[in-house]
Design a protein around this motif. Sequence first.
Motif, PDB file in Angstrom:
ATOM      1  N   UNK A 162       0.829  -1.216   0.000  1.00 20.23           N
ATOM      2  CA  UNK A 162       0.000   0.000   0.000  1.00 20.23           C
ATOM      3  C   UNK A 162       0.861   1.263   0.000  1.00 20.23           C
ATOM      4  N   UNK A 163       0.407   2.270  -0.710  1.00 20.26           N
ATOM      5  CA  UNK A 163       1.048   3.586  -0.725  1.00 20.26           C
ATOM      6  C   UNK A 163       0.179   4.489   0.141  1.00 20.26           C
ATOM      7  N   UNK A 164       0.652   4.759   1.348  1.00 24.84           N
ATOM      8  CA  UNK A 164      -0.124   5.489   2.337  1.00 24.84           C
ATOM      9  C   UNK A 164       0.502   6.863   2.567  1.00 24.84           C
ATOM     10  N   UNK A 165      -0.323   7.884   2.472  1.00 22.64           N
ATOM     11  CA  UNK A 165       0.124   9.248   2.769  1.00 22.64           C
ATOM     12  C   UNK A 165      -0.918   9.872   3.674  1.00 22.64           C
ATOM     13  N   UNK A 166      -0.474  10.365   4.807  1.00 28.76           N
ATOM     14  CA  UNK A 166      -1.379  10.999   5.761  1.00 28.76           C
ATOM     15  C   UNK A 166      -2.461  10.058   6.265  1.00 28.76           C
ATOM     16  N   UNK A 169      -4.877   5.551   2.139  1.00 22.89           N
ATOM     17  CA  UNK A 169      -4.305   4.708   1.093  1.00 22.89           C
ATOM     18  C   UNK A 169      -4.622   5.346  -0.257  1.00 22.89           C
ATOM     19  N   UNK A 170      -3.572   5.810  -0.930  1.00 20.26           N
ATOM     20  CA  UNK A 170      -3.748   6.435  -2.235  1.00 20.26           C
ATOM     21  C   UNK A 170      -3.598   5.438  -3.370  1.00 20.26           C
ATOM     22  N   UNK A 171      -2.841   4.383  -3.127  1.00 21.67           N
ATOM     23  CA  UNK A 171      -2.613   3.384  -4.167  1.00 21.67           C
ATOM     24  C   UNK A 171      -2.229   2.064  -3.517  1.00 21.67           C
ATOM     25  N   UNK A 172      -2.337   1.012  -4.317  1.00 18.71           N
ATOM     26  CA  UNK A 172      -1.963  -0.318  -3.856  1.00 18.71           C
ATOM     27  C   UNK A 172      -1.267  -1.035  -5.002  1.00 18.71           C
ATOM     28  N   UNK A 173      -0.060  -1.503  -4.745  1.00 18.37           N
ATOM     29  CA  UNK A 173       0.696  -2.279  -5.732  1.00 18.37           C
ATOM     30  C   UNK A 173       0.541  -3.752  -5.380  1.00 18.37           C
TER      31      UNK A 173
END
Length: 192
Positions: A162-166, A169-173
């Motif tokens: 997971x691409x987590x910011x703040x 989850x903004x994206x998931x690879x």
Amino acid sequence: MDPIALGLFLFGNSIFIILFFVYLARFKTHTKTHEIEMEKREKELKRQVLELSVLRSLFERAGYSLDLRQILEVITDSLSGLVEYATVSYIMIGSEGKMILKIHARDGVPREFIDKVRQDLIKAYSSMSGKKINADLIDETISGGVSLENSLGEIESSFNLPMVIGGQILALINVSSELPNLYKDEDTKILH
């Protein structure tokens, strides 16, 4: 020759032979331990080189860009040198409430395998983000070699990044393979 001298001579030689074999066994054990340690060091150095390569590639291609899609493209393109896979894919929040889903397949991956990866990726993203995803609002791209033959089995190994910011989850690879037990924590540690 005197029997006592002969006995002492044979006793001394047998002690020498025993000590020689004990030393030889210890030497072999030490050598084997050293070889194992060197293999571990070599594996760690290779991992570090790959890590630096990915970071360099990310910097060269994305630079200071804050474009999440460009960053995801660099990361997924770089995975071919790090892990073996049948598919590497990502899903991210796009514009106007749409989701962007991209699946890259190595040559010869059947459509059924790709469909299963898509379903698993959408389900995992929904679960992690707590948002229901409408299939009609997904902008999907498939690249690589899709096959009409079903030569691969089921998904036997996969992991999500997971691409987590703040805290969001903004994206998931997702990386998937038909080979069982392919991904271990130490192998995917570089990606976290």
